[in-house]
Design a protein around this motif. Structure first.
Motif, PDB file in Angstrom:
ATOM      1  N   PHE A  23      10.479  26.504  80.468  1.00 59.81           N
ATOM      2  CA  PHE A  23      10.386  26.160  79.046  1.00 59.81           C
ATOM      3  C   PHE A  23      11.088  27.274  78.272  1.00 59.81           C
ATOM      4  O   PHE A  23      10.462  28.272  77.881  1.00 59.81           O
ATOM      5  CB  PHE A  23       8.918  26.022  78.618  1.00 59.81           C
ATOM      6  CG  PHE A  23       8.135  25.045  79.455  1.00 59.81           C
ATOM      7  CD1 PHE A  23       8.417  23.688  79.408  1.00 59.81           C
ATOM      8  CD2 PHE A  23       7.132  25.488  80.301  1.00 59.81           C
ATOM      9  CE1 PHE A  23       7.692  22.780  80.190  1.00 59.81           C
ATOM     10  CE2 PHE A  23       6.402  24.587  81.067  1.00 59.81           C
ATOM     11  CZ  PHE A  23       6.688  23.240  81.013  1.00 59.81           C
ATOM     12  N   ARG A  46      -2.085  25.763  79.198  1.00 52.55           N
ATOM     13  CA  ARG A  46      -1.841  24.336  79.416  1.00 52.55           C
ATOM     14  C   ARG A  46      -3.081  23.585  78.946  1.00 52.55           C
ATOM     15  O   ARG A  46      -4.183  23.850  79.415  1.00 52.55           O
ATOM     16  CB  ARG A  46      -1.601  24.077  80.896  1.00 52.55           C
ATOM     17  CG  ARG A  46      -1.633  22.609  81.310  1.00 52.55           C
ATOM     18  CD  ARG A  46      -0.376  21.859  80.969  1.00 52.55           C
ATOM     19  NE  ARG A  46      -0.361  20.542  81.597  1.00 52.55           N
ATOM     20  CZ  ARG A  46       0.680  19.719  81.563  1.00 52.55           C
ATOM     21  NH1 ARG A  46       1.795  20.086  80.956  1.00 52.55           N
ATOM     22  NH2 ARG A  46       0.618  18.530  82.130  1.00 52.55           N
ATOM     23  N   GLU A 100      -4.521  19.613  78.259  1.00 56.74           N
ATOM     24  CA  GLU A 100      -4.324  18.171  78.399  1.00 56.74           C
ATOM     25  C   GLU A 100      -5.429  17.437  77.648  1.00 56.74           C
ATOM     26  O   GLU A 100      -6.600  17.771  77.773  1.00 56.74           O
ATOM     27  CB  GLU A 100      -4.341  17.765  79.873  1.00 56.74           C
ATOM     28  CG  GLU A 100      -3.273  18.437  80.717  1.00 56.74           C
ATOM     29  CD  GLU A 100      -3.372  18.051  82.178  1.00 56.74           C
ATOM     30  OE1 GLU A 100      -3.925  16.964  82.470  1.00 56.74           O
ATOM     31  OE2 GLU A 100      -2.912  18.826  83.032  1.00 56.74           O
ATOM     32  N   TRP A 145       5.456  23.407  73.448  1.00 52.90           N
ATOM     33  CA  TRP A 145       6.699  22.850  73.983  1.00 52.90           C
ATOM     34  C   TRP A 145       6.610  21.328  73.896  1.00 52.90           C
ATOM     35  O   TRP A 145       5.849  20.694  74.612  1.00 52.90           O
ATOM     36  CB  TRP A 145       6.933  23.282  75.419  1.00 52.90           C
ATOM     37  CG  TRP A 145       8.206  22.729  75.992  1.00 52.90           C
ATOM     38  CD1 TRP A 145       8.357  21.559  76.675  1.00 52.90           C
ATOM     39  CD2 TRP A 145       9.513  23.310  75.914  1.00 52.90           C
ATOM     40  NE1 TRP A 145       9.660  21.368  77.027  1.00 52.90           N
ATOM     41  CE2 TRP A 145      10.403  22.421  76.580  1.00 52.90           C
ATOM     42  CE3 TRP A 145      10.026  24.482  75.363  1.00 52.90           C
ATOM     43  CZ2 TRP A 145      11.767  22.690  76.705  1.00 52.90           C
ATOM     44  CZ3 TRP A 145      11.386  24.743  75.487  1.00 52.90           C
ATOM     45  CH2 TRP A 145      12.233  23.854  76.146  1.00 52.90           C
ATOM     46  N   SER A 146       7.396  20.741  72.997  1.00 52.73           N
ATOM     47  CA  SER A 146       7.332  19.316  72.730  1.00 52.73           C
ATOM     48  C   SER A 146       7.968  18.522  73.866  1.00 52.73           C
ATOM     49  O   SER A 146       9.101  18.786  74.283  1.00 52.73           O
ATOM     50  CB  SER A 146       8.048  18.993  71.419  1.00 52.73           C
ATOM     51  OG  SER A 146       8.215  17.597  71.255  1.00 52.73           O
ATOM     52  N   LYS A 147       7.237  17.514  74.363  1.00 47.00           N
ATOM     53  CA  LYS A 147       7.793  16.626  75.376  1.00 47.00           C
ATOM     54  C   LYS A 147       8.876  15.726  74.798  1.00 47.00           C
ATOM     55  O   LYS A 147       9.764  15.273  75.524  1.00 47.00           O
ATOM     56  CB  LYS A 147       6.671  15.765  75.977  1.00 47.00           C
ATOM     57  CG  LYS A 147       5.618  16.545  76.736  1.00 47.00           C
ATOM     58  CD  LYS A 147       4.536  15.625  77.277  1.00 47.00           C
ATOM     59  CE  LYS A 147       3.471  16.391  78.044  1.00 47.00           C
ATOM     60  NZ  LYS A 147       2.392  15.515  78.568  1.00 47.00           N
ATOM     61  N   ALA A 148       8.819  15.473  73.485  1.00 45.44           N
ATOM     62  CA  ALA A 148       9.786  14.578  72.847  1.00 45.44           C
ATOM     63  C   ALA A 148      11.110  15.274  72.563  1.00 45.44           C
ATOM     64  O   ALA A 148      12.180  14.682  72.741  1.00 45.44           O
ATOM     65  CB  ALA A 148       9.203  14.016  71.550  1.00 45.44           C
ATOM     66  N   ASN A 153      11.926  18.583  73.714  1.00 46.34           N
ATOM     67  CA  ASN A 153      12.260  19.608  74.706  1.00 46.34           C
ATOM     68  C   ASN A 153      12.596  20.943  74.052  1.00 46.34           C
ATOM     69  O   ASN A 153      13.598  21.588  74.370  1.00 46.34           O
ATOM     70  CB  ASN A 153      13.408  19.153  75.604  1.00 46.34           C
ATOM     71  CG  ASN A 153      12.975  18.081  76.580  1.00 46.34           C
ATOM     72  OD1 ASN A 153      11.885  18.139  77.142  1.00 46.34           O
ATOM     73  ND2 ASN A 153      13.823  17.078  76.757  1.00 46.34           N
ATOM     74  N   ASP A 207      -1.493  16.065  74.554  1.00 46.39           N
ATOM     75  CA  ASP A 207      -0.637  15.447  75.562  1.00 46.39           C
ATOM     76  C   ASP A 207       0.810  15.301  75.113  1.00 46.39           C
ATOM     77  O   ASP A 207       1.673  14.943  75.929  1.00 46.39           O
ATOM     78  CB  ASP A 207      -1.186  14.072  75.951  1.00 46.39           C
ATOM     79  CG  ASP A 207      -2.363  14.174  76.917  1.00 46.39           C
ATOM     80  OD1 ASP A 207      -2.595  15.281  77.450  1.00 46.39           O
ATOM     81  OD2 ASP A 207      -3.046  13.150  77.131  1.00 46.39           O
ATOM     82  N   GLU A 208       1.087  15.557  73.847  1.00 50.30           N
ATOM     83  CA  GLU A 208       2.471  15.510  73.369  1.00 50.30           C
ATOM     84  C   GLU A 208       3.203  16.830  73.610  1.00 50.30           C
ATOM     85  O   GLU A 208       4.387  16.945  73.308  1.00 50.30           O
ATOM     86  CB  GLU A 208       2.499  15.148  71.885  1.00 50.30           C
ATOM     87  CG  GLU A 208       1.977  13.736  71.609  1.00 50.30           C
ATOM     88  CD  GLU A 208       1.968  13.379  70.125  1.00 50.30           C
ATOM     89  OE1 GLU A 208       2.329  14.262  69.303  1.00 50.30           O
ATOM     90  OE2 GLU A 208       1.590  12.237  69.798  1.00 50.30           O
ATOM     91  N   TYR A 209       2.493  17.822  74.160  1.00 47.79           N
ATOM     92  CA  TYR A 209       3.079  19.138  74.395  1.00 47.79           C
ATOM     93  C   TYR A 209       2.766  19.586  75.821  1.00 47.79           C
ATOM     94  O   TYR A 209       1.662  19.384  76.326  1.00 47.79           O
ATOM     95  CB  TYR A 209       2.518  20.158  73.392  1.00 47.79           C
ATOM     96  CG  TYR A 209       2.915  19.825  71.968  1.00 47.79           C
ATOM     97  CD1 TYR A 209       4.068  20.357  71.398  1.00 47.79           C
ATOM     98  CD2 TYR A 209       2.151  18.940  71.208  1.00 47.79           C
ATOM     99  CE1 TYR A 209       4.440  20.027  70.105  1.00 47.79           C
ATOM    100  CE2 TYR A 209       2.524  18.599  69.919  1.00 47.79           C
ATOM    101  CZ  TYR A 209       3.665  19.147  69.377  1.00 47.79           C
ATOM    102  OH  TYR A 209       4.045  18.805  68.098  1.00 47.79           O
ATOM    103  N   GLU A 210       3.748  20.190  76.462  1.00 52.54           N
ATOM    104  CA  GLU A 210       3.564  20.650  77.831  1.00 52.54           C
ATOM    105  C   GLU A 210       2.644  21.863  77.894  1.00 52.54           C
ATOM    106  O   GLU A 210       1.690  21.896  78.673  1.00 52.54           O
ATOM    107  CB  GLU A 210       4.919  20.999  78.474  1.00 52.54           C
ATOM    108  CG  GLU A 210       5.820  19.801  78.706  1.00 52.54           C
ATOM    109  CD  GLU A 210       5.392  18.980  79.919  1.00 52.54           C
ATOM    110  OE1 GLU A 210       4.372  19.318  80.558  1.00 52.54           O
ATOM    111  OE2 GLU A 210       6.086  18.000  80.224  1.00 52.54           O
TER     112      GLU A 210
END
Length: 382
Positions: A185, A204, A206, A238-241, A243, A270-273
């Motif tokens: 990341f 992390r 979730e 860190w945004s999954k959408a 990156n 869950d929208e972020y790693e």
């Protein structure tokens, strides 16, 4: 510390296998008031979920919990300096007492975790006793995850908009640029208002419920590499959408370069790693620092309560006191001198009757009459 075996009801088969493990393939039950001290490994291939007593993991050799099914305990305790490794998960629905040693879970296999059900809560987690890996909650809205690594406790405080059917958290003392269990990341890839992103540690988390978090830091966090102004610290994810690292800035941070905590705005985990600390390019929110204080709550008439002289100028005020991880332990409107070392927020499991533990606490004062906000430290002793 309890190191004895109490009353156990065995519905089928359970035995010590070659003195290396308690092997349950039947229906093992700890009745109300029963106390079981384990000095050996636990293999659970049967039913172990109808317990109302205490199960403790003791001794000075590393223990493991494994098997096809996760055992469910009422009260849980650990006093083993060489740790208990969870190769399968453990559920608890009352109190987990951390004395010494860690519950270790594999960070590469997130389905093994110490899971807190309903009203369950940890007590006495510390640098020497915590979850080194993943902790989880089931059907809980707000929680302090007692997570860290082998060296220190680095909890994450979660406040959710509604009950989490399941949420999991772990702490990593490693660079997000080269993590051991995730892809990179890149801390140089970031959105607007984000300046420098920590390459020292991350969490992390979730979960699928809109939530806010509080992250804390200490000298190990290397905050001077990010900023010399603690008020410039924010939470980033860190945004999954996209990156990249995005600002999740919320309320102003509290503390100094060596220790403190910061809150996020609301987001869906869950929208972020992963999550970590960063400095902001935006203007830090103003919060004036005032003197630090000593509270010796021992009844000798000297410094028995927190007295802030500035509040004499502002009877319309509010005071909030937090521990070093950002957990609120005291709050009061129109404060004068009421804090004497006891919690009043209802969010502390331990400390209400006996008083809060010795240590450093942060306070934030809002002086509404003067339209000023202040922060400072107090050291509590007895």
């Amino acid at each position: 510390m309890r190191k004895y075996i109490g009353y156990i009801a065995i519905g089928c088969s359970a035995w010590i296998n070659a003195q290396t493990a308690l092997y349950n393939i039947g229906n093992l039950e700890v009745h109300t008031g029963g106390q079981v001290g384990l000095h050996t490994n636990l293999i659970n291939d049967g039913i172990l979920d109808d317990n109302l007593g205490l199960v403790g993991f003791y001794g000075d050799t590393q223990l493991t919990v494994s098997g096809a099914f996760a055992p469910t305990f009422f009260d849980l305790e650990i006093a083993n300096p060489n740790n208990v490794v969870l190769q399968t998960g453990i559920n608890t629905f009352n109190t987990t007492n951390f004395i010494t040693g860690n519950f270790e879970t594999p960070r590469t296999f997130t389905d093994s975790y110490l899971n807190y059900l309903f009203d369950a809560a940890p007590t006495n987690s510390s640098n020497v006793s915590k979850v080194d890996g993943y902790a989880a909650i089931t059907n809980k809205q707000n929680f302090i995850f007692p997570v860290g690594d082998a060296v220190q406790l680095s909890p994450l405080v979660l406040t959710s908009a509604e009950l989490n059917q399941l949420a999991k958290c772990a702490y990593f003392f490693e660079s997000a640029n080269s993590p051991s269990t995730f892809p990179s990341f890149n801390t140089a890839s970031k959105g607007e208002d984000v300046d420098l992103v920590s390459a020292t540690e991350f969490w992390r988390l979730e979960g699928n419920i809109p939530s806010t978090v509080q992250l804390s830091w200490n000298e190990r966090s290397a905050i001077p590499l990010l900023t010399d102004d603690p008020l410039a610290l924010i939470v980033v994810g860190w945004s999954k959408a996209t990156n990249q690292w995005e600002s999740l800035a919320g309320a102003p941070s509290v503390g100094d370069i060596t220790q403190g905590f910061v809150s996020s705005s609301s987001f869906v985990p869950d929208e972020y790693e992963i999550l970590t600390l960063a400095s902001t390019l935006g203007a830090p929110q103003e919060l004036i620092s005032i003197d630090n204080y000593l509270v010796t709550a021992n009844g000798d008439g000297n410094n028995d309560s927190l007295v802030i002289p500035e509040l004499e100028q502002s009877p319309n005020n509010s005071l909030q006191i937090f521990d070093r991880f950002g957990l609120k332990v005291f709050e009061m409107e129109n404060y004068t001198d009421e804090f004497r070392g006891f919690a009043n927020t209802g969010t502390i499991v331990m400390g209400k009757e006996k008083g809060l533990p010795t240590g450093v606490y942060f306070f934030v004062v809002e002086m509404r009459d003067l339209k000023l906000d202040f922060q400072g430290f107090l050291y509590l002793t007895r």
